[in-house]
Scaffold this motif. Structure first.
Motif, PDB file in Angstrom:
ATOM      1  N   LEU A  52     -13.741  46.334 -29.890  1.00  0.00           N
ATOM      2  CA  LEU A  52     -13.110  45.192 -29.220  1.00  0.00           C
ATOM      3  C   LEU A  52     -14.131  44.127 -28.834  1.00  0.00           C
ATOM      4  CD1 LEU A  52     -10.681  47.131 -26.838  1.00  0.00           C
ATOM      5  CD2 LEU A  52     -10.020  45.777 -28.842  1.00  0.00           C
ATOM      6  N   SER A  53     -15.222  44.554 -28.214  1.00  0.00           N
ATOM      7  CA  SER A  53     -16.190  43.579 -27.695  1.00  0.00           C
ATOM      8  C   SER A  53     -16.963  42.879 -28.804  1.00  0.00           C
ATOM      9  CB  SER A  53     -17.143  44.236 -26.690  1.00  0.00           C
ATOM     10  OG  SER A  53     -17.891  45.255 -27.301  1.00  0.00           O
ATOM     11  N   THR A  54     -17.105  43.511 -29.959  1.00  0.00           N
ATOM     12  CA  THR A  54     -17.789  42.820 -31.058  1.00  0.00           C
ATOM     13  C   THR A  54     -16.826  41.949 -31.858  1.00  0.00           C
ATOM     14  OG1 THR A  54     -17.554  44.750 -32.501  1.00  0.00           O
ATOM     15  CG2 THR A  54     -19.641  44.516 -31.308  1.00  0.00           C
ATOM     16  N   THR A  55     -15.527  42.206 -31.711  1.00  0.00           N
ATOM     17  CA  THR A  55     -14.529  41.404 -32.405  1.00  0.00           C
ATOM     18  C   THR A  55     -14.306  40.064 -31.718  1.00  0.00           C
ATOM     19  OG1 THR A  55     -13.443  43.405 -33.170  1.00  0.00           O
ATOM     20  CG2 THR A  55     -12.157  41.400 -33.271  1.00  0.00           C
ATOM     21  N   LYS A  56     -14.254  40.079 -30.395  1.00  0.00           N
ATOM     22  CA  LYS A  56     -14.034  38.855 -29.616  1.00  0.00           C
ATOM     23  C   LYS A  56     -15.158  38.718 -28.590  1.00  0.00           C
ATOM     24  CE  LYS A  56     -10.294  37.269 -31.406  1.00  0.00           C
ATOM     25  NZ  LYS A  56     -10.347  36.072 -32.197  1.00  0.00           N
ATOM     26  N   PRO A  57     -15.992  37.707 -28.723  1.00  0.00           N
ATOM     27  CA  PRO A  57     -17.131  37.556 -27.816  1.00  0.00           C
ATOM     28  C   PRO A  57     -16.735  37.077 -26.422  1.00  0.00           C
ATOM     29  CG  PRO A  57     -17.056  35.716 -29.327  1.00  0.00           C
ATOM     30  CD  PRO A  57     -15.967  36.669 -29.752  1.00  0.00           C
ATOM     31  N   PHE A  58     -17.646  37.283 -25.513  1.00  0.00           N
ATOM     32  CA  PHE A  58     -17.542  36.788 -24.141  1.00  0.00           C
ATOM     33  C   PHE A  58     -17.559  35.267 -24.173  1.00  0.00           C
ATOM     34  CE2 PHE A  58     -20.046  35.553 -20.270  1.00  0.00           C
ATOM     35  CZ  PHE A  58     -19.130  35.944 -19.313  1.00  0.00           C
ATOM     36  N   GLU A  59     -16.597  34.664 -23.487  1.00  0.00           N
ATOM     37  CA  GLU A  59     -16.515  33.202 -23.465  1.00  0.00           C
ATOM     38  C   GLU A  59     -16.820  32.624 -22.094  1.00  0.00           C
ATOM     39  OE1 GLU A  59     -12.839  31.864 -25.172  1.00  0.00           O
ATOM     40  OE2 GLU A  59     -13.111  33.110 -26.947  1.00  0.00           O
ATOM     41  N   GLY A  60     -17.251  33.460 -21.173  1.00  0.00           N
ATOM     42  CA  GLY A  60     -17.601  32.993 -19.832  1.00  0.00           C
ATOM     43  C   GLY A  60     -16.533  33.314 -18.810  1.00  0.00           C
ATOM     44  N   PHE A  61     -16.942  33.280 -17.556  1.00  0.00           N
ATOM     45  CA  PHE A  61     -16.035  33.511 -16.442  1.00  0.00           C
ATOM     46  C   PHE A  61     -15.460  32.181 -15.968  1.00  0.00           C
ATOM     47  CE2 PHE A  61     -19.135  37.067 -15.750  1.00  0.00           C
ATOM     48  CZ  PHE A  61     -18.253  38.106 -15.973  1.00  0.00           C
ATOM     49  N   ASN A  62     -14.273  32.233 -15.402  1.00  0.00           N
ATOM     50  CA  ASN A  62     -13.699  31.080 -14.722  1.00  0.00           C
ATOM     51  C   ASN A  62     -14.399  30.994 -13.371  1.00  0.00           C
ATOM     52  OD1 ASN A  62     -12.242  29.323 -13.147  1.00  0.00           O
ATOM     53  ND2 ASN A  62     -10.268  30.297 -13.484  1.00  0.00           N
ATOM     54  N   LYS A  63     -15.310  30.050 -13.243  1.00  0.00           N
ATOM     55  CA  LYS A  63     -16.121  29.939 -12.028  1.00  0.00           C
ATOM     56  C   LYS A  63     -15.308  29.497 -10.820  1.00  0.00           C
ATOM     57  CE  LYS A  63     -20.256  29.280 -14.637  1.00  0.00           C
ATOM     58  NZ  LYS A  63     -21.184  28.431 -15.276  1.00  0.00           N
TER      59      LYS A  63
END
Length: 183
Positions: free
Chosen positions: A109-120
């Motif tokens: 899952l984590s390699t399929t869709k990367p981290f796009e950041g947190f809603n600050k």
């Protein structure tokens, strides 16, 4: 490759092939009962209640990797989720979701869709971001790993990962994405 290529151990100890969810829209979530985001259990259950009859399922995967926020046994987790939040969607055995010991489904899952950041601007982010920066800066050194509890992956009816939502996305804010996949 799809989520159907994996299996996991249900919270009651039986092996569960994810292929059993073919034809359903699936939301996979790593959870923790003592996290600042634990309130999301209630909204996840609301979504599940609203769409379960339309071939929607939520799969919860408890994890204790993030600041020891899920130290309970599998039996205690199941009881707590039911009593405190009314959770009746499937839960799985507590597992690791990041690093070398991560369960294969979370590596996928984590390699399929990367981290796009947190809603600050999320209220809990004001606590989370300084915590990660000070205590766990290694969590932010790559673009793929799970960064915290309540990371959510939306899967289509063919088992393909469509979208990743970080912990700072409340479940109700995913409703339109879920509805699009259900139609």
């Amino acid at each position: 490759m799809s989520i159907y290529d994996f299996s996991a151990t249900s919270i009651n100890g039986s092996d569960k092939p994810l292929a059993d969810y073919k034809g359903k829209v699936v939301l996979i979530v790593n959870t923790a009962g003592r996290c600042g985001f634990s309130y999301q259990y209630e909204d996840l259950q609301r979504l599940y209640n609203r769409y379960r009859e339309k071939d929607f399922i939520i799969l919860g995967f408890p994890c204790n990797q993030f600041d020891n926020q899920e130290p309970d046994s599998n039996e205690q987790i199941q009881t707590s989720c039911l009593l405190n939040y009314g959770v009746d969607f499937p839960l799985f055995k507590k597992m690791d979701v990041r690093g070398e010991s991560a369960h294969p489904i979370f590596k996928y899952l984590s390699t399929t869709k990367p981290f796009e950041g947190f809603n600050k601007f999320h209220p809990v982010a004001k606590i989370l971001l300084p915590l990660i920066t000070e205590k766990h800066p290694e969590y932010l050194t790559d673009d793929y790993s799970i960064k915290w509890n309540f990371t959510k992956f939306l899967i289509d009816k063919n088992g393909q990962v469509i979208k990743r939502f970080e912990c700072t996305t409340d479940p109700i804010d995913m409703e339109q994405d879920i509805e699009r996949l259900l139609t």
